[in-house]
Motif scaffolding. Structure first.
Motif, short mmCIF file in Angstrom:
data_model
loop_
_atom_site.label_atom_id
_atom_site.label_comp_id
_atom_site.label_asym_id
_atom_site.label_seq_id
_atom_site.Cartn_x
_atom_site.Cartn_y
_atom_site.Cartn_z
N SER A 116 6.05 -12.18 -9.45
CA SER A 116 6.57 -11.72 -10.74
C SER A 116 5.57 -12.07 -11.82
O SER A 116 5.73 -13.05 -12.57
CB SER A 116 7.93 -12.39 -11.02
OG SER A 116 8.87 -12.06 -10.04
N PRO A 117 4.48 -11.30 -11.91
CA PRO A 117 3.40 -11.65 -12.83
C PRO A 117 3.80 -11.49 -14.29
O PRO A 117 4.65 -10.67 -14.65
CB PRO A 117 2.30 -10.65 -12.45
CG PRO A 117 3.03 -9.47 -11.90
CD PRO A 117 4.22 -10.04 -11.18
N THR A 118 3.18 -12.29 -15.10
CA THR A 118 3.32 -12.16 -16.55
C THR A 118 1.93 -11.88 -17.12
O THR A 118 0.94 -11.85 -16.40
CB THR A 118 3.87 -13.46 -17.16
OG1 THR A 118 2.89 -14.51 -17.00
CG2 THR A 118 5.17 -13.88 -16.50
N LYS A 119 1.89 -11.69 -18.42
CA LYS A 119 0.62 -11.40 -19.09
C LYS A 119 -0.40 -12.51 -18.83
O LYS A 119 -1.60 -12.25 -18.72
CB LYS A 119 0.84 -11.22 -20.59
CG LYS A 119 -0.41 -10.90 -21.37
CD LYS A 119 -0.11 -10.70 -22.84
CE LYS A 119 -1.37 -10.40 -23.65
NZ LYS A 119 -1.07 -10.23 -25.10
N HIS A 120 0.07 -13.73 -18.73
CA HIS A 120 -0.84 -14.86 -18.60
C HIS A 120 -0.92 -15.43 -17.18
O HIS A 120 -1.93 -16.04 -16.82
CB HIS A 120 -0.43 -15.97 -19.57
CG HIS A 120 -0.45 -15.54 -21.00
ND1 HIS A 120 -1.62 -15.26 -21.68
CD2 HIS A 120 0.56 -15.31 -21.88
CE1 HIS A 120 -1.34 -14.89 -22.91
NE2 HIS A 120 -0.03 -14.92 -23.06
#
Length: 425
Positions: A116-120
């Motif tokens: 579940s990737p995020t921007k960072h």
């Protein structure tokens, strides 16, 4: 080679697992002895597979659709027969394991939940030269989430002049990318070199930086002892047609740690076979997952694919993973000695790239055949050896403790010796 022949006979005479060899069919060959060393690609067929499939064919004929509930092994709950014995093989709680689909399908389904990737935090760390299907799965998952694979996927390579990956380099990569790291996805045993990785150490290093950890156990499950629950691994997937001897393209296995498995709001792609068993046939909307790994199922259990796996798991239970591992270590070391002897005898430019440390390998040796090309492989193959060629010049062999003998190791050495004589200057 005579001394190795006698030693092989002595080892086989003392082998408490020797009779399990008679539980499998060996391919027909014109050679006087079949050396089947490709259990890391497709395991042999257990002789009891036909009986397990015949039970289901009989009940299908007898009951038709009612076999889902009236069969000797009701199809509605057939997958449950596999859960406890499989859990023992991978060091899991029964509720943490389920069988479904195929390996790469399961990897994708698990990544829906655990990447579940995020921007960072979006990067994935994996081994360089992972099996291509894993590479494609990771690339496509990263692209699906809108990231560039060249940036988001960090591969850890062997050092220059080396063939295997150092643990300290894996941990260094985790430390270097810790602020951007979402997932560490690793093979338990590398398909090419046969290197067995420190899965417990990798898991601890990744968790220390807040990353999720998953493993592809295609070459580890049924091969080496695993403690997925105790190692605190988040998720894992494996196939059952290699060391688990469950037939070509057979059903895949999945592990989800219980700390995640009961989280109903964890993202997932749902299907009706993962729905609450008590209410499944009410056909209601709104997904209510079964607690545990079963909640990741999509469709009805593929009974005819599961039956061979059930047959194999029964054999594994009788043999015991501890005894199999003990024989595997001894068998692989014996084969290693023979190969090194043959190479030295023929002044051959062949090199074992699998770690020599028994704790860093399973039932596999990878032979780097410098300058011989595929000719050497064909020379041993035509004389009854079932081995595996990987480009550009590696011969993979797997001395499987369930059905391979010490005499198999001797015979392989004899045939390799004869083949190398053609190239001796």
């Amino acid at each position: 080679m005579q001394e190795y022949k006698e030693e092989a006979k002595n080892h086989d005479a003392q082998d408490a697992l020797a009779d399990f060899r008679n539980s499998f069919y060996f391919p027909e060959t014109e050679a006087d002895h079949c050396v089947y060393f490709t259990g890391n690609s497709l395991g042999l067929q257990p002789k009891t597979v036909r009986d397990e499939i015949d039970i289901e064919l009989r009940d299908w004929a007898k009951y038709g659709v009612e076999g889902h509930f009236e069969a000797e092994h009701p199809w509605f709950s057939y997958h449950e027969l596999l859960m406890e014995p499989a859990a023992k093989m991978v060091g899991a709680l029964p509720g943490e394991v389920v069988h479904m689909n195929g390996l790469t399908t399961n990897i994708h389904l698990l990544m829906v939940s655990f990447y579940s990737p995020t921007k960072h935090r979006y990067k994935i760390i994996c081994e360089a030269k992972a099996f291509p299907s894993d590479q494609y799965a990771l690339e496509s998952q990263v692209l699906f989430h809108g990231f560039n694979p060249h940036d988001a996927i960090v591969e850890v390579h062997p050092r220059k002049g080396e063939h295997t990956i150092r643990q300290e380099d894996i941990e260094a990569a985790i430390e270097e990318h810790k602020d951007e790291l979402a997932l560490v996805f690793w093979g338990g045993v590398n398909y090419y070199t046969g290197q067995l990785f420190d899965m417990k150490g990798i898991t601890e290093a990744a968790h220390a930086q807040g990353a999720v950890v998953g493993f592809d156990l295609a070459h580890a499950a049924g091969n080496v002892p695993l403690e997925l629950h105790n190692w605190d691994v988040d998720f894992a997937a494996w196939c059952t047609y290699k060391y688990f001897n469950s037939g070509p393209g057979s059903v895949g296995g999945v592990f989800v740690h219980h700390k995640h498995a009961n989280t109903k709001n964890l993202p997932r792609f749902a299907g009706w076979w993962g729905y609450n068993k008590e209410k499944r046939f009410k056909m209601e909307s709104g997904f209510d997952p079964i607690p545990g790994a079963e909640g990741w199922q999509l469709s009805n259990a593929p009974v005819f694919a599961m039956a061979p796996h059930l047959a194999s798991l029964k054999i594994f239970e009788k043999a015991g993973m501890d005894r199999l591992r003990a024989k595997s270590v001894k068998l692989t070391a014996f084969l290693e000695r023979i190969i090194n002897h043959v190479a030295e005898k023929n002044t051959a430019e062949i090199e074992l790239i699998t770690p020599s440390d028994p704790d860093a390998r399973g039932a596999q040796l990878s032979i780097l055949a410098h300058g011989y090309g595929k000719g050497l492989f064909h020379d041993i193959q035509k004389n009854g050896v079932f081995a595996d060629w990987r480009e550009p010049n590696v011969i993979r062999i797997a001395p499987v403790p369930l059905y391979n003998s010490f005499y198999d190791c001797y015979k392989f050495g004899e045939l390799l010796d004869n083949a190398l004589k053609k190239y001796k200057k």
